[in-house]
Every structure is written in structure tokens, then in C-alpha cells.
Design an enzyme around this catalytic site. Sequence first.
Site, PDB file in Angstrom:
ATOM      1  CG  HIS A 106      -1.727  -1.233   1.389  1.00  0.00           C
ATOM      2  ND1 HIS A 106      -3.057  -1.269   1.028  1.00  0.00           N
ATOM      3  CD2 HIS A 106      -1.417  -2.483   1.837  1.00  0.00           C
ATOM      4  CE1 HIS A 106      -3.540  -2.485   1.267  1.00  0.00           C
ATOM      5  NE2 HIS A 106      -2.563  -3.247   1.752  1.00  0.00           N
ATOM      6  CD  GLU A 133      -4.618  -8.395   7.033  1.00  0.00           C
ATOM      7  OE1 GLU A 133      -5.577  -7.818   6.470  1.00  0.00           O
ATOM      8  OE2 GLU A 133      -3.567  -7.795   7.379  1.00  0.00           O
TER       9      GLU A 133
END
Length: 337
Positions: A19, A199
Site C-alpha cells: 500500500h 487475513e
Amino acid sequence: MTALETFIAGLPKAELHMHLEGSLEPELMFAIARRNKVDIPFKTVEAARAAYDFSNLQDFLDIYYRSTDVLRTEADFHDLTAAYLARVAADGARHVEVFFDPQTHTARGVEFSTVADGMLSALKSAQQTGLTSKLILCFLRHLSEEAAFETLRQAEPYLDRIAAVGLDSSEMGHPPSKFARVFAAARERGLRLVAHAGEEGPPAYVWEALDVLHVDRLDHGNRSLEDAALAERLVRDQMTLTVCPLSNLKLCVVKDMAAHPLKKMLALGLRATVNSDDPAYFGGYLNDNYRAAAAGVGLTRDEVVQLAKNSFLGSFLDGPSILRHLKDIDAYTAKFS
Ligand code: ADE
Ligand code: ZN
């Protein structure tokens, strides 16, 4: 350095899960805050780093979103992106596919074009030095599907320079199916599809990413191993998993690196890759992740080579480019033997 660490350092590789906002180092945060004359939630660089102590994903996201507030101008987004690209190139990266979170910025009154133009100009400059890249627009899953549709609308003039859409932010309580229609709309516009799943979220979220969103690639996917039929499906489809070892450690997805499932994933035949996720917050860039995982779970050199090959096989590059990178890996490995 051990022989394996030296091998990792020069190994050609791609990064598929990073990111851009998560590469904002405290030093750059302070420099940008000064030039924009904005306040930041930390007194010093050291205080910022000391605050990066998380017990779960939400702990991290709260700090991550607050820190992005310094980013205001096109130059800010350019500098953020250029700093990451220089760092990852030094790690032997030949190609990167990076995420950005436009809604984090448009919600603060920063135009979509300010964000995208800054990032794209840095990506273009790096291209001239041989580092290729693709940009992935992530929808924030804690926001509504309507908000995602509005973001896709804002992205319309940029769709020739955006490769894919993704799904990130708080996973629990925001299943992939919440975004089924906007992902279908993105596909109709020719975009590839990826999503964070498994996740913190259960295997059911991974099934939805596959069967409801029809993703081309899965981000994280750790919890898929809890469901044998799901793991088998991922192997059969040769679905790429963008695994992030240091992130998993810092966000307490694993209790220590020895307990990380990466080696098991490879043994099962899953197409796992190694990535840094948010390197400014999780203690390391791409090679730090390879090294930490290799030491933690005891990767062999062949397994490290497989991970690097998977990073190109799982990329959105065209076939001939992938083959060229695989040959480069073989040449590098032969030279080392
Ligand atoms: N946004 C940035 N990093 C993330 C992560 N690891 N999971 C979900 N959303 C994110
Ligand atoms: Zn991520």
C-alpha cells in the site's frame, strides 16, 4: 549476511502487495507536514515509531489513516511513491503492483486527480530506470458499496492507467460479497480484480472472494489453510496468494515467525508470494520480508526461488514479460551455484 541472505539480496523479484500510503516513513511524514504546515499526531520520529505497536489490524489502521492526513498535494503523493520505488529497486525488484486508497484522501477534500497524478508521475519516472509497475485502486471495505461506486466513477478518466481494483481496510464484518456489484462493474471496464481476504477474516470470506467477486489474485489468504477443500481449490486454480510475513507478525496474525504458514503453503502447492504490505509500519521492505520468513520457517534456496518466480507468475504482466523475468531468475541462480 548468510549465503541465503546474499542470494536473496540480488534475486530478481516482483512485489504484488504494498500500500503506497503504508510506505510513508516517519521522516517523510514530518518533512511533508512541515512544508504543508499541518499538525501530526506525533511529537518526534521516534515517538511515531514507538507507537507502531499493534495487537490487530484495526489498531494499525487507526494510526495509518491518521498519518495520511499530511498528504495534500500532488508533490506529496509523488514523493511518497518515488521514495518507495527507490527503496524496492534496491531490493532487486524488477516489477511492482502497488495499492492506493483514494477514499482516504477524497474524504479529506483531496481530489482523486491530485492523488493519482502524483503517484503516476513517480511510477512513470521509475519505468525509465527499468522498474515496471501497475497501479491498483483499493476500495475501503468499511465504507459502503455506493461509496466504492462513486470512487470508480472518479477513476473513470484514469482507467487506462489503473490495472485492477482491490479491497482493503477492516476485514471482520465486511465480507467480499458486500462489493459484488462494484467488482462486476470494474470487470466490465476491463480491470483485473484482487481482494484482501483471510487475513483476519474466516475461510468463508476467501470463498466469497473466489466465487462472488471472481478475483484474479488473493491478498493474504492465510486463513485458507483452516479449510482443506478451500486450500485444494486454491491449488487447483493456481490462485496467487500475496503473503506478507512481517505484517502478519506485527498484526498478530501469527504468534512468531516460526509459526508462519508460508513453508506449508509452498508444500501444499499454493502459489504463495512474499510482500511487505505496509513497510513503514511493519519493520521492513521486500527483502526484509524474504529474510525474516526464510530465517523464521527455514526456507531452502529452492523455496526462495519458487517465491520469486511466483511473484512474476502471479503478476498482471503479459506472458512474454513473465517468461523474460523467469529466465533472469534462472540465470541469476545458475551464476550463484
Ligand atoms: N490497508 C493497509 N494495509 C492493510 C492490511 N494489511 N489489511 C487491510 N487493509 C490494509
Ligand atoms: Zn494489505
